[in-house]
Design a protein around this motif. Structure first.
Motif, PDB file in Angstrom:
ATOM      1  N   THR A 265       6.468  -6.313  11.839  1.00  0.00           N
ATOM      2  CA  THR A 265       6.117  -6.459  10.248  1.00  0.00           C
ATOM      3  C   THR A 265       4.940  -6.207   9.908  1.00  0.00           C
ATOM      4  O   THR A 265       4.461  -6.056   8.816  1.00  0.00           O
ATOM      5  N   SER A 311      18.661  -2.580  15.604  1.00  0.00           N
ATOM      6  CA  SER A 311      17.551  -1.686  14.625  1.00  0.00           C
ATOM      7  C   SER A 311      17.567  -2.074  13.298  1.00  0.00           C
ATOM      8  O   SER A 311      16.917  -1.824  12.516  1.00  0.00           O
ATOM      9  N   VAL A 312      19.005  -2.098  12.899  1.00  0.00           N
ATOM     10  CA  VAL A 312      19.194  -2.612  11.455  1.00  0.00           C
ATOM     11  C   VAL A 312      18.582  -3.937  11.094  1.00  0.00           C
ATOM     12  O   VAL A 312      17.853  -4.095  10.089  1.00  0.00           O
ATOM     13  N   ASP A 314      16.107  -5.149  12.748  1.00  0.00           N
ATOM     14  CA  ASP A 314      14.640  -5.147  12.410  1.00  0.00           C
ATOM     15  C   ASP A 314      14.043  -4.301  11.144  1.00  0.00           C
ATOM     16  O   ASP A 314      13.049  -4.774  10.718  1.00  0.00           O
ATOM     17  N   GLU A 315      14.966  -3.542  10.721  1.00  0.00           N
ATOM     18  CA  GLU A 315      14.689  -2.943   9.273  1.00  0.00           C
ATOM     19  C   GLU A 315      14.741  -3.996   8.228  1.00  0.00           C
ATOM     20  O   GLU A 315      14.052  -4.089   7.341  1.00  0.00           O
ATOM     21  N   SER A 318      11.674  -6.195   8.534  1.00  0.00           N
ATOM     22  CA  SER A 318      10.515  -5.281   7.993  1.00  0.00           C
ATOM     23  C   SER A 318      10.759  -5.500   6.334  1.00  0.00           C
ATOM     24  O   SER A 318       9.642  -5.642   5.616  1.00  0.00           O
ATOM     25  N   ALA A 319      11.796  -5.076   5.916  1.00  0.00           N
ATOM     26  CA  ALA A 319      12.026  -5.229   4.491  1.00  0.00           C
ATOM     27  C   ALA A 319      11.896  -6.451   3.691  1.00  0.00           C
ATOM     28  O   ALA A 319      11.330  -6.566   2.753  1.00  0.00           O
ATOM     29  N   ASP A 373      12.652  -0.709  -1.256  1.00  0.00           N
ATOM     30  CA  ASP A 373      12.523  -0.101   0.236  1.00  0.00           C
ATOM     31  C   ASP A 373      13.857   0.481   0.641  1.00  0.00           C
ATOM     32  O   ASP A 373      14.136   0.497   1.921  1.00  0.00           O
ATOM     33  N   GLN A 375      16.597  -0.714   1.060  1.00  0.00           N
ATOM     34  CA  GLN A 375      17.383  -1.625   2.099  1.00  0.00           C
ATOM     35  C   GLN A 375      18.618  -2.125   1.405  1.00  0.00           C
ATOM     36  O   GLN A 375      18.348  -3.162   0.638  1.00  0.00           O
TER      37      GLN A 375
END
Length: 689
Positions: A265, A311-312, A314-315, A318-319, A373, A375
């Motif tokens: 992040t 992976s999702v 992690d997204e 981050s968002a 973002d 997301q």
């Protein structure tokens, strides 16, 4: 007079011009990247000397290649003066080319001055011959030589500035091509100047009694090549050294970032947060001010990670980190501790209410904010708040208490916030003790199984049992599943505990068979985390097969809430269990968000009515009876058996029998028993029958 040229020396002069041009381009790139003004100036001076010698040598070698029917020579002082002009023009070229902003007026002015300087060098060198009578110059060729000098200088400055970046693609090849073009231009200027010169018949060279021309040519060539090559080597060596220094500096920067920032992040990590909280403690102690620690993690994040992949996940993290930065003050510190745990340090607060307002603002913004973002997942945090100095005076205590308050917020319904209270510390301590107890419980043999009997609804005949795990700890005493199962679920230990339960159940079934007791069908609960294991069915089948127990003797129970969370996956899992010979029951029916369509597709063996509805038979009268009756009728219409949990009164038992409930369990009929006591109960029932 008729003149001639030594073409070997002409060729060498062109090579010198090209090498000097390449050196100029390389030096420009080297100087352009230097950060220190003093180093830039030093390299300009050294480079101007080397480049000036190169340009002057090209001119001088070309002059030595020139011959007339009379002896020729060159005056030393005038020749040295021409060398000075070459060095001066070279310094001007490097100064202009290494300037960060090369504007068109600066380029034209620099090219003109440099061209005039090179032309002045050339014609000064010609004057060093001291011809009597003097050399006549044809105006047209003189003008051509001057135009070539200015044009070549302008082009050279532009090329040098354009190719000044060592990191540019194919820069070495481009510099070599540019050096060849510049070499042709410089040579063209010289020979255009020589074409402008007209030597009268009978003229004499006043400097003819100088050094031998062949020896002088050889010396100048070797000296020039040595200077230019050494300059190039120094430039490359210094560039390599600078590159290594820069690489080490970048590496140090990356190490610092890794040590202080979260790699996913970009937020401060635990170490940086600890340092900032320590500073806040010292500052608040001096100023007698208040600050807050907001400890939060994301509700339902584990489900996102498990169902959609890391992976999702992690997204999403981050968002959320970027959104959280927009929800707090610019002076606040937002850090990530790891996983889905985030902390906000908010200093200089006026009151407790300010911390509450900040937490509520985060929740409101996360719930209804419009984000850029892209997301799509809406994630909400549960927030725990600890205040300095009321809730602790060290980093460890403040974080621990804020964490305890966060878990209280989760217990209060999630997506809310709670302030730390002293009672939470006791609960947190208890949780930590249970976590420690779970670490070695399996190896130390602290787990045991109890079996609660289930009875047929049309009488007192035994229908089976439900396996219930207990934890007996030397210091903590006996712990119920309600205390330790949620903790084991969060830590992931529930997976191995679940396998142990099945293994121990099978061992006990084998023991009953070996003792000649009735073969019991035993129900075993499956936890949410167990259902996420990709090889769950295969592992269970292996355990049962190794124990020598029939699959029909094990029934797995899945709570309704877990079953409906990912209904398609649940259907697939149920089919796999049934194909292996196991039976499935839906536990706690009625407490989740049932879908009749999916319930029909589940096609399980049993529905277990939650004790809430069983208690409602007494508490809610006709209304409670209507609900239970409807559940039983629904199950029977789908060809499922019904088990009522929590039967504790005779009135409940009578009503359930009148509703044709298939099986019942509860304290009225039989409490959970140890394995030995359950064996004695079985033995006693055999004797009475």
């Amino acid at each position: 007079m008729q003149s001639s040229y030594n073409f070997w020396l002409v060729g060498i002069s062109f090579v010198v011009a090209t090498l000097a041009s390449y050196t100029a381009l390389d030096l420009t790139g080297r100087i352009y990247l230097l950060a220190s003004a003093r180093l830039r100036h030093a390299w300009r001076l050294g480079g101007a000397a080397a480049l000036g010698v190169g340009i002057w040598s090209m001119h001088f070698i070309a002059m030595l290649a020139f011959s007339l029917p009379i002896p020729l020579g060159y005056d030393f002082a005038t020749t040295a003066y021409s060398l000075g002009l070459a060095i001066g023009a070279s310094y001007l070229a490097l100064h202009v080319a290494t300037h960060e902003a090369l504007t068109a007026p600066r380029l034209l002015a620099g090219g003109t001055l440099m061209g005039v300087g090179i032309a002045a060098m050339h014609y000064t060198g010609m004057a060093a011959m001291q011809m009597t009578p003097g050399i006549d110059y044809r105006p047209s060729w003189f003008a051509v030589s001057l135009v070539i000098a200015i044009g070549a200088s302008t082009a050279a400055l532009w090329l040098a500035h354009t190719l000044s970046n060592d990191d540019a693609r194919n820069v070495l090849r481009k510099r070599l091509i540019a050096a060849l073009v510049m070499g042709v231009a410089i040579s063209g200027m010289h020979y255009a100047g020589m074409a402008a010169a007209d030597f009268p018949v009978g003229a004499l060279c006043g400097a003819a009694k100088g050094v031998n021309a062949e020896w002088l040519a050889t010396s100048v060539i070797l000296f020039t090549f040595a200077i230019l090559i050494v300059t190039l080597m120094l430039s490359r060596f210094d560039a390599r050294t600078t590159f290594l220094v820069g690489a080490v500096s970048n590496l140090n920067g990356q190490i610092v970032r890794l040590a202080t920032l979260d790699t996913l992040t970009g937020l401060p990590n635990r170490a940086t947060l600890t340092e900032r909280i320590e500073r806040a403690i010292h500052s608040s102690r001096r100023q007698r001010s208040l600050f807050a620690i907001l400890f939060m993690d994301l509700d339902g994040f584990k489900t996102i990670n498990d169902s959609l992949g890391h992976s999702v996940g992690d997204e999403v993290l981050s968002a959320f980190a970027q959104r959280l930065l927009l929800c707090v003050r610019s002076s606040d510190t937002v850090a990530r501790l790891g996983g889905d745990e985030f902390v906000v340090l908010s200093e200089n607060l006026g009151s407790r209410e300010d911390a509450g307002a900040l937490a509520q603002g985060v929740l409101d913004r996360m719930r209804s904010g419009m984000w850029t973002d892209s997301q799509p997942l809406q994630v909400m945090p549960s927030i725990g708040i600890a205040l300095y100095p009321y809730d602790g005076d060290t980093v460890e205590i403040l974080l621990k208490n804020a964490d305890a308050a966060m878990y209280e917020a989760k217990r209060a319904g999630r997506s809310t916030y709670r302030f730390f209270e002293r009672s939470m510390s006791e609960a947190a301590t208890r949780t930590l003790q249970i976590q420690n107890a779970l670490h070695d419980a399996l190896a130390a043999g602290h787990f045991t199984l109890h079996f609660q009997p289930k009875f047929h609804g049309n009488g007192n005949s035994l229908a089976g049992a439900e396996a219930l795990i207990r934890l007996h700890h030397p210091q903590l005493g006996t712990l119920t599943p309600l205390e330790f199962i949620p903790i084991a679920e969060r830590s992931g230990q529930i997976v191995q505990i679940g396998y142990w339960v099945v293994r121990e159940t099978c061992r006990q079934i084998r023991r009953w068979i070996e003792q000649g007791l009735p073969s019991m069908k035993v129900a075993v609960n499956l936890s949410p985390r167990q259902l996420l294991q990709p090889n769950l069915v295969a592992t269970m089948l292996q355990i049962v097969t190794d124990a020598g127990v029939q699959c029909e003797q094990i029934m797995f129970e899945i709570t309704e809430t877990v079953a409906m969370h990912d209904a398609p996956r649940t259907i697939e899992m149920i089919r796999e269990f049934q194909a292996s010979g196991f039976e499935i029951a839906i536990d706690d029916f009625g407490t989740g968000y049932s879908s009749l369509a999916y319930l029909q597709r589940f096609r399980v063996k049993q529905l277990k009515i939650d004790r809430f509805f069983t208690n409602g038979l007494d508490e809610h009268g006709a209304e409670g009876s209507a609900i239970v009756s409807a559940i039983i009728a629904l199950a029977h219409s789908l060809e499922m058996d019904v088990v009522a949990e929590g039967v504790e009164t005779e009135s409940q038992l009578d009503m359930l029998r009148s509703m044709m409930c298939d099986e019942m369990q509860g304290f009225l009929l039989g409490k959970p028993l140890s394995a030995d006591d359950f064996s004695e109960m079985l033995r006693g029932r055999m004797l009475t029958t």
